[in-house]
Design an enzyme around this catalytic site. Structure first.
Site, PDB file in Angstrom:
ATOM      1  NE  ARG A  88      -4.288   0.360   2.416  1.00  0.00           N
ATOM      2  CZ  ARG A  88      -5.386  -0.384   2.547  1.00  0.00           C
ATOM      3  NH1 ARG A  88      -5.312  -1.700   2.407  1.00  0.00           N
ATOM      4  NH2 ARG A  88      -6.518   0.165   2.818  1.00  0.00           N
ATOM      5  NE  ARG A 127     -16.847  -1.691   3.588  1.00  0.00           N
ATOM      6  CZ  ARG A 127     -15.613  -1.664   3.093  1.00  0.00           C
ATOM      7  NH1 ARG A 127     -15.317  -2.340   1.994  1.00  0.00           N
ATOM      8  NH2 ARG A 127     -14.686  -0.936   3.669  1.00  0.00           N
ATOM      9  NE  ARG A 171     -10.855   3.236   4.938  1.00  0.00           N
ATOM     10  CZ  ARG A 171     -12.109   2.749   4.911  1.00  0.00           C
ATOM     11  NH1 ARG A 171     -13.050   3.340   5.629  1.00  0.00           N
ATOM     12  NH2 ARG A 171     -12.403   1.700   4.190  1.00  0.00           N
TER      13      ARG A 171
HETATM   14  P1  ADP Z   1     -10.074  -0.512   2.743  1.00  0.00           P
HETATM   15  O1  ADP Z   1      -9.393  -1.058   1.528  1.00  0.00           O
HETATM   16  O2  ADP Z   1     -11.565  -0.587   2.673  1.00  0.00           O
HETATM   17  O3  ADP Z   1      -9.590   0.863   3.141  1.00  0.00           O
HETATM   18  P2  ADP Z   1      -8.714  -2.505   4.459  1.00  0.00           P
HETATM   19  O4  ADP Z   1      -9.529  -3.503   5.172  1.00  0.00           O
HETATM   20  O5  ADP Z   1      -7.870  -2.969   3.335  1.00  0.00           O
HETATM   21  O6  ADP Z   1      -9.748  -1.385   4.006  1.00  0.00           O
HETATM   22  O7  ADP Z   1      -7.767  -1.721   5.501  1.00  0.00           O
HETATM   23  C1  ADP Z   1      -8.285  -1.128   6.649  1.00  0.00           C
HETATM   24  C2  ADP Z   1      -7.194  -0.350   7.369  1.00  0.00           C
HETATM   25  O8  ADP Z   1      -6.142  -1.237   7.776  1.00  0.00           O
HETATM   26  C3  ADP Z   1      -6.494   0.722   6.533  1.00  0.00           C
HETATM   27  O9  ADP Z   1      -7.197   1.951   6.526  1.00  0.00           O
HETATM   28  C4  ADP Z   1      -5.146   0.834   7.272  1.00  0.00           C
HETATM   29  O10 ADP Z   1      -5.296   1.560   8.461  1.00  0.00           O
HETATM   30  C5  ADP Z   1      -4.865  -0.611   7.655  1.00  0.00           C
HETATM   31  N1  ADP Z   1      -4.075  -1.314   6.614  1.00  0.00           N
HETATM   32  C6  ADP Z   1      -4.495  -2.334   5.831  1.00  0.00           C
HETATM   33  N2  ADP Z   1      -3.524  -2.744   5.011  1.00  0.00           N
HETATM   34  C7  ADP Z   1      -2.450  -1.956   5.265  1.00  0.00           C
HETATM   35  C8  ADP Z   1      -1.119  -1.874   4.732  1.00  0.00           C
HETATM   36  N3  ADP Z   1      -0.697  -2.691   3.750  1.00  0.00           N
HETATM   37  N4  ADP Z   1      -0.299  -0.937   5.238  1.00  0.00           N
HETATM   38  C9  ADP Z   1      -0.687  -0.100   6.204  1.00  0.00           C
HETATM   39  N5  ADP Z   1      -1.920  -0.112   6.754  1.00  0.00           N
HETATM   40  C10 ADP Z   1      -2.802  -1.039   6.297  1.00  0.00           C
END
Ligand code: ADP
Length: 222
Positions: A88, A127, A171
């Site tokens: 990410r 959701r 986000r």
């Molecule tokens: P979405 O794609 O709907 O934003 P996710 O379930 O993928 O939700 O992620 C939720 C939260 O978890 C993110 O907003 C972040 O805080 C954290 N997160 C998830 N994956 C990562 C990552 N690869 N690096 C840093 N934070 C992460």
């Protein structure tokens, strides 16, 4: 068949939904960093407490923490996977490439699910999530309601603590600033790795497109 796949896209672009269908169709293990973090948080582990500080505000957890859970996952499950929500940031992408390089198992498909902000807000408002099994449902598509039971595991359906307008705006900002640059990074590094798909189309259509990409036999040269 492609075996090391990354699903990239903004919140609510359908990464989790598509991953679930791909697991059934291709038998590849699926891992969502968001699900791993929420589950650690629900269990009250140290890692979960550390992550909660960031996730509830819509911020990314530090790269070091994200890498820690993902290298542990790769060590336990191997190098066939569908990653959802990882990498990410450019830092995570570089680290992941280094880890997979050492294992001689580079990524072979990256799918970018594109969706406009208006549709993202509409989907997030509708959701509901199950914090026990990670499934998500839409009040408009699936006829479920807040406080109802998860059809898969029976736990209570809730709005995630980051599925509110304020955290979602944060986000989306972070997606633009920190995740979007990954696209340029991979387009430069491995031009045929990344494929864009319009995630506003029905999920069956999106699924067919991803399935075709997985089945394409062309190999990648980085
Ligand atoms: P979405 O794609 O709907 O934003 P996710 O379930 O993928 O939700 O992620 C939720 C939260 O978890 C993110 O907003 C972040 O805080 C954290 N997160 C998830 N994956 C990562 C990552 N690869 N690096 C840093 N934070 C992460």
């Amino acid at each position: 068949m492609k075996q090391r796949i990354v699903l990239l896209g903004p919140p609510a672009s359908g990464k989790g939904t598509q991953a679930e269908c791909l697991v059934t169709a291709f038998g590849l293990p699926h891992v969502s960093t968001g699900d791993l973090l929420r589950s650690a948080c629900a269990q009250g582990t140290l890692l979960g407490q550390e992550a909660d500080v960031w996730t509830r505000r819509g911020l990314l957890v530090p790269d070091e923490l994200a890498m820690r859970i993902m290298t542990t996952w790769i060590a336990a499950h191997g190098t066939r996977f569908i990653f959802d929500g990882f990498p990410r940031t450019i830092g995570q992408a570089e680290n992941l490439d280094a880890v997979l390089g050492t294992l001689k198992a580079p990524l072979d498909l990256m799918v970018l699910l594109e969706l406009d902000d208006q549709e993202i807000f509409r989907r997030i408002k509708a959701r509901l999530s199950c914090l026990q099994c990670g499934a998500t449902f839409s009040t408009s598509l699936h006829g479920c309601s807040l406080g109802g039971r998860c059809p898969h595991c029976g736990a209570v359906l809730v709005h995630r603590n980051d599925d509110n307008t304020e955290a979602l705006e944060q986000r989306l900002r972070i997606y633009q600033e920190q995740t979007f640059p990954i696209i340029g990074y991979y387009e430069k590094k491995s031009p045929r790795l990344l494929h864009r798909i319009d995630a506003g189309k029905g999920s069956n259509e999106v699924f067919k497109k991803i399935s075709n990409l997985i089945m394409e036999s062309k190999t990648l040269k980085s």
